[in-house]
Design an enzyme around this catalytic site. Structure first.
Site, PDB file in Angstrom:
ATOM      1  N   ASP A  62       8.491   1.926  20.843  1.00 36.72           N
ATOM      2  CA  ASP A  62       8.714   2.758  19.659  1.00 36.72           C
ATOM      3  C   ASP A  62       9.429   4.052  20.010  1.00 36.72           C
ATOM      4  OD1 ASP A  62       6.808   3.972  21.138  1.00 36.72           O
ATOM      5  OD2 ASP A  62       5.391   4.297  19.496  1.00 36.72           O
ATOM      6  N   THR A  94      -3.165   5.614   4.748  1.00 38.27           N
ATOM      7  CA  THR A  94      -1.879   5.062   4.307  1.00 38.27           C
ATOM      8  C   THR A  94      -0.859   6.197   4.200  1.00 38.27           C
ATOM      9  OG1 THR A  94      -2.973   3.287   3.092  1.00 38.27           O
ATOM     10  CG2 THR A  94      -0.703   3.800   2.459  1.00 38.27           C
ATOM     11  N   ASP A 104      -8.212   2.046   7.955  1.00 40.82           N
ATOM     12  CA  ASP A 104      -8.260   3.513   7.920  1.00 40.82           C
ATOM     13  C   ASP A 104      -9.302   4.084   8.880  1.00 40.82           C
ATOM     14  OD1 ASP A 104      -6.301   3.430   6.021  1.00 40.82           O
ATOM     15  OD2 ASP A 104      -7.402   4.580   4.509  1.00 40.82           O
ATOM     16  N   LEU A 125       0.823  -1.215   0.000  1.00 42.32           N
ATOM     17  CA  LEU A 125       0.000   0.000   0.000  1.00 42.32           C
ATOM     18  C   LEU A 125       0.855   1.263   0.000  1.00 42.32           C
ATOM     19  CD1 LEU A 125      -2.699  -1.045   2.628  1.00 42.32           C
ATOM     20  CD2 LEU A 125      -3.018  -0.828   0.162  1.00 42.32           C
ATOM     21  N   HIS A 155       6.325   7.960   9.186  1.00 38.29           N
ATOM     22  CA  HIS A 155       7.659   7.343   9.070  1.00 38.29           C
ATOM     23  C   HIS A 155       8.670   8.346   8.533  1.00 38.29           C
ATOM     24  CE1 HIS A 155       6.763   3.237  10.066  1.00 38.29           C
ATOM     25  NE2 HIS A 155       5.983   3.003   9.025  1.00 38.29           N
ATOM     26  N   THR A 173       2.857   5.672  24.079  1.00 36.70           N
ATOM     27  CA  THR A 173       2.224   4.634  23.263  1.00 36.70           C
ATOM     28  C   THR A 173       2.509   3.292  23.915  1.00 36.70           C
ATOM     29  OG1 THR A 173       4.221   4.476  21.924  1.00 36.70           O
ATOM     30  CG2 THR A 173       2.462   5.891  21.093  1.00 36.70           C
ATOM     31  N   GLU A 206       2.586   6.798   6.336  1.00 45.48           N
ATOM     32  CA  GLU A 206       3.905   6.849   5.692  1.00 45.48           C
ATOM     33  C   GLU A 206       4.598   8.188   5.933  1.00 45.48           C
ATOM     34  OE1 GLU A 206       5.226   4.248   4.825  1.00 45.48           O
ATOM     35  OE2 GLU A 206       3.481   2.940   4.621  1.00 45.48           O
ATOM     36  N   PRO A 219       8.382 -11.447  17.170  1.00 42.74           N
ATOM     37  CA  PRO A 219       7.296 -11.578  18.149  1.00 42.74           C
ATOM     38  C   PRO A 219       7.649 -11.045  19.533  1.00 42.74           C
ATOM     39  CG  PRO A 219       8.442 -13.645  17.980  1.00 42.74           C
ATOM     40  CD  PRO A 219       9.114 -12.705  17.003  1.00 42.74           C
ATOM     41  N   HIS A 245       6.824   2.125  13.936  1.00 44.46           N
ATOM     42  CA  HIS A 245       5.564   1.452  14.254  1.00 44.46           C
ATOM     43  C   HIS A 245       5.417   1.380  15.774  1.00 44.46           C
ATOM     44  CE1 HIS A 245       5.960  -0.534  10.089  1.00 44.46           C
ATOM     45  NE2 HIS A 245       5.005   0.381  10.034  1.00 44.46           N
TER      46      HIS A 245
HETATM   47 CA    CA Z   1       5.802   3.399  23.338  1.00 48.63          CA
HETATM   48 ZN    ZN Z   2       4.697   1.570   8.481  1.00 45.02          ZN
END
Ligand code: CA
Ligand code: ZN
Ligand code: CA
Ligand code: CA
Length: 515
Positions: free
Chosen positions: A277, A252, A318, A192, A259, A282, A256, A272, A265
């Site tokens: 981040d 999307t 979205d 995407l 980023h 968060t 982006e 796993p 993210h």
């Molecule tokens: Ca965090």
């Molecule tokens: Zn991403």
């Protein structure tokens, strides 16, 4: 072609019969790092960004707001296959306008729009996006460029990120110091979108800093920006057509661009394993969340909290997303203020529409060594306005000496360039000089691009250059047989004979570079 196999390792979202890759940014980053091993790892600039975030947080406790609204000039490159404007890959202009509106609603947490959130952690980043009003040549633009791939010999769509980065981006990019480049294209592999992280290579004291012009830096520059699948660009909640749920509301691009401004993210990309981040507000995660997994549990130090499915840096649908946090906002602002090809956007002239009369002096000769003398040096002038100019006053000075003014006359159309010899430049005294020159139109509305400088060193006598020649030249003509004096630029620096005393006490013959 390491990229495509890597994609196969990702968790895939299955939607109908189509498999979508929500975001290809980490894979793009891995690819670039494989190609350019010296590119600093993301972790290497974390300490600096975190320190700046800490400072800004401390300030925020004193002053309610930090800085002001930053407006980023955007150019949207639509890569199509010859379709009529408004159809298929050659997306409607309305979709582009809607997408810019979504970015602003989301980044400004605008009340009454899908970008509003009442979560106390949510933030107005005070970052806005505006389609450019002048192109890299100073001409008026809509900020939208449509590229028919057939006219440029590019492969037929869809495109891998390797083809986008290796061929299409370098051929189409507008100066990334002045524009956020967004490419809208048909992407292969169900991707995407993907972004390029900020380049830390110019940040002082960081490993991998190779300075301006290093190969890894220039490679990073001509691919900088974000790439979005054409059918995920715009918003079906506005007037856009051709978008399909659940990636139909423009998030999307919001993700982006996050980023591109340095956000990771929210789950920290260590799946796993449970990871962070680098943002305190968060909750941690052990992998992406899809659809709208409200109430999904966090892990690690934030295990007691639910995951933040509404965050734009998740993989949620979205319609599920509606916030950046305060820490994410600070992080993006730090990147915007400190990283190469981000901080220059704050003062980019790209949002200043060209006006009737505007000129700039865009080039002077490269720094050089000269013999003493009086010189004419060539400046390059550009008509950055829209109407024809017939005279442009040009001012110059050496070091902090008095300004001299000379006037170019001729006919110069809007957007065109010409050369102008600055005559009578007095370089008769050896020394180092900084030559500063600028256009000096009385009504010039934009002086930001008007001035250029260059360094000149004036030498007298021996040039500091030594060379060993054949022995046994005594008494022979200069140059000896089989030697030639080559002086391609035919200036006053050249080889001349000298008569000295040789090591054996006899008269010998040598060459030196005179001035
Ligand atoms: Ca965090
Ligand atoms: Zn991403
Ligand atoms: Ca100007
Ligand atoms: Ca020469």
């Amino acid at each position: 072609m390491r990229y495509l196999p890597l994609l196969g390792l990702l968790p895939l979202y299955v939607w109908g019969q189509q498999r979508w890759i929500r975001c290809g940014t980490m894979q793009h980053d891995s690819l670039m790092r494989a190609l350019y091993p010296d590119w600093p790892r993301l972790e290497e600039y974390e300490p600096l960004i975190l320190e700046k975030v800490r400072q800004l947080k401390a300030q925020a406790q004193v002053a309610r707001t930090i800085g002001g609204v930053y407006r980023i000039p955007v150019v949207v490159h639509v890569i199509h296959n010859g379709e009529a404007v408004g159809t298929g890959r050659n997306i409607p202009t309305q979709n582009i306008l809607d997408q810019i509106a979504v970015l602003n609603e989301d980044f400004r947490r605008m009340a009454g729009t899908p970008g509003w959130s009442n979560d106390p952690r949510s933030a107005d980043t005070q970052i806005e996006f505006v389609l450019a009003k002048r192109d890299p040549s100073g001409n008026p633009t809509t900020g939208i460029v449509r590229w028919n791939r057939n006219a440029y010999g590019w492969n037929a769509p869809p495109y891998t990120s390797a083809y986008m980065d290796g061929t299409i981006k370098p051929a189409t990019i507008w100066d990334p110091d002045r524009y956020l480049n967004i490419w809208v294209a048909d992407l292969s592999g169900g991707v995407l979108g993907y972004a390029q992280f900020p380049d830390a290579s110019g940040l002082l004291g960081l490993p991998g800093d190779q300075g301006m012009g290093a190969p890894n830096c220039s490679q990073a520059a001509n691919t900088d920006g974000v790439v979005i699948l054409y059918s995920a660009f715009g918003s079906a909640a506005k007037s856009s057509t051709g978008l399909t749920a659940p990636y139909h509301l423009g998030r999307t691009t919001t993700h982006e661009v996050g980023h591109w401004l340095g956000l990771r993210h929210v789950w920290g990309d260590q799946q796993p394993n449970c990871a962070d981040d680098f943002c305190d507000d968060t909750p941690m995660g052990d992998g992406p969340l899809y659809e709208c997994a409200a109430g999904a549990p966090s892990c690690g130090a934030t295990a007691a909290q639910p995951r933040m499915v509404e965050n734009y840096m998740e993989y949620s649908d979205d319609a599920c997303m509606n916030l950046f946090t305060q820490d994410q906002a600070l992080r993006m602002r730090v990147v915007l203020e400190y990283c190469p090809r981000r901080r220059s956007l704050i003062t980019s002239p790209a949002l200043v529409p060209p006006t009737t009369t505007d000129a700039s002096l865009i080039d002077l000769p490269l720094p050089q060594d000269l013999c003493p003398g009086t010189y004419t040096l060539t400046a390059v002038l550009r008509n950055t306005g829209t109407s024809t100019l017939t005279s442009i006053p040009v001012a110059y000075r050496l070091n902090s000496g008095p300004w001299q003014t000379q006037t170019w006359t001729g006919t110069l159309a809007g957007g065109a360039t010409t050369t102008f010899g600055l005559s009578g430049i007095d370089l008769t005294t050896p020394g180092e000089y900084l030559l500063t020159a600028c256009t000096n139109l009385a009504s010039d509305p934009d002086r930001t691009e008007d001035t250029t400088t260059t360094r000149i060193v004036v030498h007298n006598g021996f040039y500091p250059l030594y060379e060993t020649f054949e022995a046994g030249w005594e008494g022979r003509p200069i140059p000896p047989n089989l030697w030639r004096v080559v002086d391609p630029n035919n200036d006053c620096f050249t080889w001349r004979p000298a008569h000295c005393v040789g090591s054996g006490g006899q008269r010998t013959t040598a060459l030196f570079v005179n001035c």
